[in-house]
Design an enzyme around this catalytic site. Structure first.
Site, PDB file in Angstrom:
ATOM      1  CG  ASN A 112       1.545   8.189  10.214  1.00  0.00           C
ATOM      2  OD1 ASN A 112       0.364   8.060   9.903  1.00  0.00           O
ATOM      3  ND2 ASN A 112       2.330   9.052   9.631  1.00  0.00           N
ATOM      4  N   GLY A 185      -3.494   7.118   4.002  1.00  0.00           N
ATOM      5  CA  GLY A 185      -2.745   5.864   4.090  1.00  0.00           C
ATOM      6  C   GLY A 185      -1.795   5.709   2.927  1.00  0.00           C
ATOM      7  CB  SER A 186       0.061   2.783   1.783  1.00  0.00           C
ATOM      8  OG  SER A 186      -1.007   1.872   1.619  1.00  0.00           O
ATOM      9  CD  GLU A 207      -4.495  14.649   2.384  1.00  0.00           C
ATOM     10  OE1 GLU A 207      -3.246  14.724   2.453  1.00  0.00           O
ATOM     11  OE2 GLU A 207      -5.200  15.575   1.967  1.00  0.00           O
ATOM     12  CB  CYS A 241       2.726  11.057   5.646  1.00  0.00           C
ATOM     13  SG  CYS A 241       1.982  12.524   6.362  1.00  0.00           S
ATOM     14  CD  GLU A 329       5.772   6.592   2.657  1.00  0.00           C
ATOM     15  OE1 GLU A 329       4.896   6.025   1.985  1.00  0.00           O
ATOM     16  OE2 GLU A 329       5.513   7.425   3.536  1.00  0.00           O
TER      17      GLU A 329
HETATM   18  P1  NAD Z   1      -2.350   1.717   5.041  1.00  0.00           P
HETATM   19  O1  NAD Z   1      -2.674   2.118   3.654  1.00  0.00           O
HETATM   20  O2  NAD Z   1      -1.779   0.380   5.277  1.00  0.00           O
HETATM   21  O3  NAD Z   1      -3.664   1.777   5.969  1.00  0.00           O
HETATM   22  C1  NAD Z   1      -4.533   2.913   5.990  1.00  0.00           C
HETATM   23  C2  NAD Z   1      -5.936   2.445   6.290  1.00  0.00           C
HETATM   24  O4  NAD Z   1      -6.362   1.555   5.272  1.00  0.00           O
HETATM   25  C3  NAD Z   1      -6.102   1.714   7.611  1.00  0.00           C
HETATM   26  O5  NAD Z   1      -7.239   2.240   8.256  1.00  0.00           O
HETATM   27  C4  NAD Z   1      -6.270   0.261   7.228  1.00  0.00           C
HETATM   28  O6  NAD Z   1      -7.148  -0.419   8.056  1.00  0.00           O
HETATM   29  C5  NAD Z   1      -6.860   0.329   5.825  1.00  0.00           C
HETATM   30  N1  NAD Z   1      -6.408  -0.760   4.963  1.00  0.00           N
HETATM   31  C6  NAD Z   1      -5.191  -1.373   4.965  1.00  0.00           C
HETATM   32  N2  NAD Z   1      -5.126  -2.328   4.007  1.00  0.00           N
HETATM   33  C7  NAD Z   1      -6.331  -2.305   3.385  1.00  0.00           C
HETATM   34  C8  NAD Z   1      -6.895  -3.064   2.308  1.00  0.00           C
HETATM   35  N3  NAD Z   1      -6.215  -4.012   1.687  1.00  0.00           N
HETATM   36  N4  NAD Z   1      -8.154  -2.768   1.932  1.00  0.00           N
HETATM   37  C9  NAD Z   1      -8.863  -1.794   2.547  1.00  0.00           C
HETATM   38  N5  NAD Z   1      -8.386  -1.071   3.578  1.00  0.00           N
HETATM   39  C10 NAD Z   1      -7.143  -1.310   3.993  1.00  0.00           C
HETATM   40  O7  NAD Z   1      -1.423   2.881   5.604  1.00  0.00           O
HETATM   41  P2  NAD Z   1      -0.749   2.994   7.019  1.00  0.00           P
HETATM   42  O8  NAD Z   1       0.268   1.918   7.157  1.00  0.00           O
HETATM   43  O9  NAD Z   1      -1.778   3.151   8.072  1.00  0.00           O
HETATM   44  O10 NAD Z   1      -0.013   4.395   6.905  1.00  0.00           O
HETATM   45  C11 NAD Z   1       1.218   4.547   6.274  1.00  0.00           C
HETATM   46  C12 NAD Z   1       1.083   5.194   4.938  1.00  0.00           C
HETATM   47  O11 NAD Z   1       0.202   6.294   4.991  1.00  0.00           O
HETATM   48  C13 NAD Z   1       2.389   5.760   4.426  1.00  0.00           C
HETATM   49  O12 NAD Z   1       2.492   5.535   3.050  1.00  0.00           O
HETATM   50  C14 NAD Z   1       2.267   7.249   4.699  1.00  0.00           C
HETATM   51  O13 NAD Z   1       3.060   8.067   3.898  1.00  0.00           O
HETATM   52  C15 NAD Z   1       0.816   7.465   4.445  1.00  0.00           C
HETATM   53  N6  NAD Z   1       0.337   8.619   5.180  1.00  0.00           N
HETATM   54  C16 NAD Z   1      -0.077   9.699   4.489  1.00  0.00           C
HETATM   55  C17 NAD Z   1      -0.499  10.827   5.171  1.00  0.00           C
HETATM   56  C18 NAD Z   1      -0.965  12.061   4.465  1.00  0.00           C
HETATM   57  O14 NAD Z   1      -1.506  12.927   5.132  1.00  0.00           O
HETATM   58  N7  NAD Z   1      -0.773  12.184   3.161  1.00  0.00           N
HETATM   59  C19 NAD Z   1      -0.516  10.820   6.563  1.00  0.00           C
HETATM   60  C20 NAD Z   1      -0.083   9.685   7.225  1.00  0.00           C
HETATM   61  C21 NAD Z   1       0.328   8.582   6.534  1.00  0.00           C
END
Ligand code: NAD
Length: 453
Positions: A112, A185-186, A207, A241, A329
């Protein structure tokens, strides 16, 4: 991947990265590389989800430049060995803490804010003296490719490399042995990362996300509050996020709030085909979000455009905690408005969900402020403001519970990639026998006295 990691481990073992001048030089190289390639970075992010040059500079690159500047000015200070006091029992000795880099680090980014969320942890890792493998999110494919190109052109892969790829590549990476994994990520994927890290007892920073609330009390400055709330929510088309996920508004000001929020959306030009307003990142997220647009709850907005993946900034009214929009979310431009009658009721509602990444309170009442800060646990947040707490690097940034483990930004980022090695340093010219066996009643008496200090 094994080869890359072995090459990085060999390089780390030369101890070159422990030199402070080396770290500061690498930070400078990164800064110059970003500056030189600003137009490539702008073009890539615009292609991915129509992020404007203004937004790209203000919410991505400027933060990285600031981080690099701060890190370069403080590397010596943060990396300095710190003396601490020593108890009398250990006289004559000195004690100190040596900050040492962890080693080969894996940084996994989210999509994002692709540049900020990839490079900010990298800056912290470099400042702390580590080598880095960066795996940016695959969803914005142009930004991932741009980052890979820039890093390849400017860094030795045995020191810093970008590995592009999606789920499969990330899972392959997670099978390897790292000295630190920093994941953004999530919560769902965070659990996968945490499990994989446990195999090698690798320390993690996670995070993650969650449902961040905003509480709007009857005593707030409504005009300024709504302006800041609308900005924080619809910035990046709600794909932030720390965006306020939902808003709890005091029943007595519900109508004024709704009218003011609609006015603000219009006056801040959050609208289709406007430079202020972004696309939804992909079709899956577009579909997921459109399901939340229950027509009878739409107060304002609700229009969508599948081909361009636009969702109009939308306010939902008469929402309850049981509605579908409150079960996950949102991460998009939909703002559910829930009313409450007492602050206790609002707090119970927030606390019925997992601990959020952020919490925002709009009020002039110091007793409500005290109560909310005491009774709601959240990663970080702001009073009478949204999102901007992220811009103060003196505030460690991270979640709690389901919204994350650990934090970063400023010195906290340096700490996230550092082991603090504790050392007691004793000369041999004095070696009192008091602690050695055999023990005697007299020695016990002496020990009772010494161990008080
Ligand atoms: P995501 O968890 O889908 O992906 C994050 C990363 O994980 C990517 O690089 C992706 O390639 C990898 N990934 C995805 N699925 C995977 C799996 N099954 N196994 C291993 N790796 C995998 O998250 P997103 O859609 O990129 O981001 C959105 C989420 O991130 C939201 O929940 C948001 O709140 C959170 N977020 C948190 C912060 C923070 O600083 N706390 C910042 C931005 C986003």
């Amino acid at each position: 991947m094994k080869e890359i990691i072995t090459a990085q481990r060999n390089f780390f073992n030369t101890h070159a990265t422990k030199n402070i001048h080396f770290r500061r030089k690498q930070l400078k190289i990164l800064q110059q590389a970003l500056e030189k390639n600003e137009s490539l970075l702008h073009e890539a992010i615009y292609k991915d989800f129509k992020k404007s040059e203004f937004d790209n500079y203000t919410t991505e690159l400027s933060l990285l430049y600031k981080d690099i500047k701060e890190a370069r000015s403080n590397t010596f200070k943060w990396a300095r060995t710190k003396p601490v006091s020593t108890s009398i029992l250990n006289f004559p000795a000195s004690s100190y803490i040596i900050p040492e880099p962890l080693g080969v680090c894996l940084v996994i980014g989210a999509w994002n804010y692709p540049y900020q969320l990839s490079f900010a942890p990298v800056i912290a890792a470099i400042t702390a003296g580590n080598t880095v493998i960066l795996k940016p999110s695959e969803l914005p494919s142009n930004t991932a490719a741009a980052m890979a190109k820039i890093v390849k052109e400017n860094f030795d892969p045995a020191y810093f490399i970008v590995v592009e790829g999606g789920v499969e590549e990330t899972q392959e990476l997670l099978k390897q042995n790292f000295d630190k994994i920093f994941f953004t990520g999530s919560t769902k994927v965070g659990k996968i990362v945490y499990k994989a890290a446990a195999e090698n007892l690798t320390p993690v920073t996670l995070e993650l996300g969650g449902k961040s609330p905003a509480i709007v009390t009857e005593s707030c400055n409504l005009k300024v509050s709504v302006k800041r709330l609308v900005w924080g929510k619809f910035l990046n088309a709600g794909q932030t996020c720390i965006a306020p996920d939902y808003v709890l508004v005091h029943k007595s000001i519900e109508q004024q709030f709704l009218q003011q929020a609609q006015k603000e959306i219009i006056s801040q030009h959050f609208a289709f085909e406007n430079d202020n307003y972004l696309q939804i990142i992909n079709d899956d997220n577009f579909e997921r979000l459109t399901k939340m647009l229950v027509p009878e709850k739409v107060y304002y907005g609700g229009q969508t455009h599948k081909e361009t993946r636009y969702i109009q900034p939308t306010i939902l009214q008469n929402v309850t905690m049981d509605d579908a929009v409150m079960q996950e979310e949102i991460f998009g431009p939909i703002l559910p408005v829930i009313t409450y009658e007492t602050i206790e009721e609002a707090i119970v509602k927030v606390n019925s969900l997992p601990k959020p990444l952020s919490c925002y309170l709009f009020t002039k009442s110091s007793s409500i402020k005290k109560k909310v800060l005491k009774e709601i646990s959240f990663g970080g947040g702001a009073i009478n403001e949204t999102v901007m707490h992220i811009s103060n690097s003196n505030l460690p940034f991270g979640g709690v519970g389901h919204s994350g483990i650990g934090n970063y930004h400023g010195e906290a980022g340096f700490r996230a990639f550092t082991h603090y090695k504790s050392v007691m340093d004793k000369p041999t010219w004095l070696d009192p026998s008091i602690r050695y066996y055999p023990n005697t009643p007299f020695r016990l008496k002496l020990m009772r006295w010494f161990l008080k200090f």
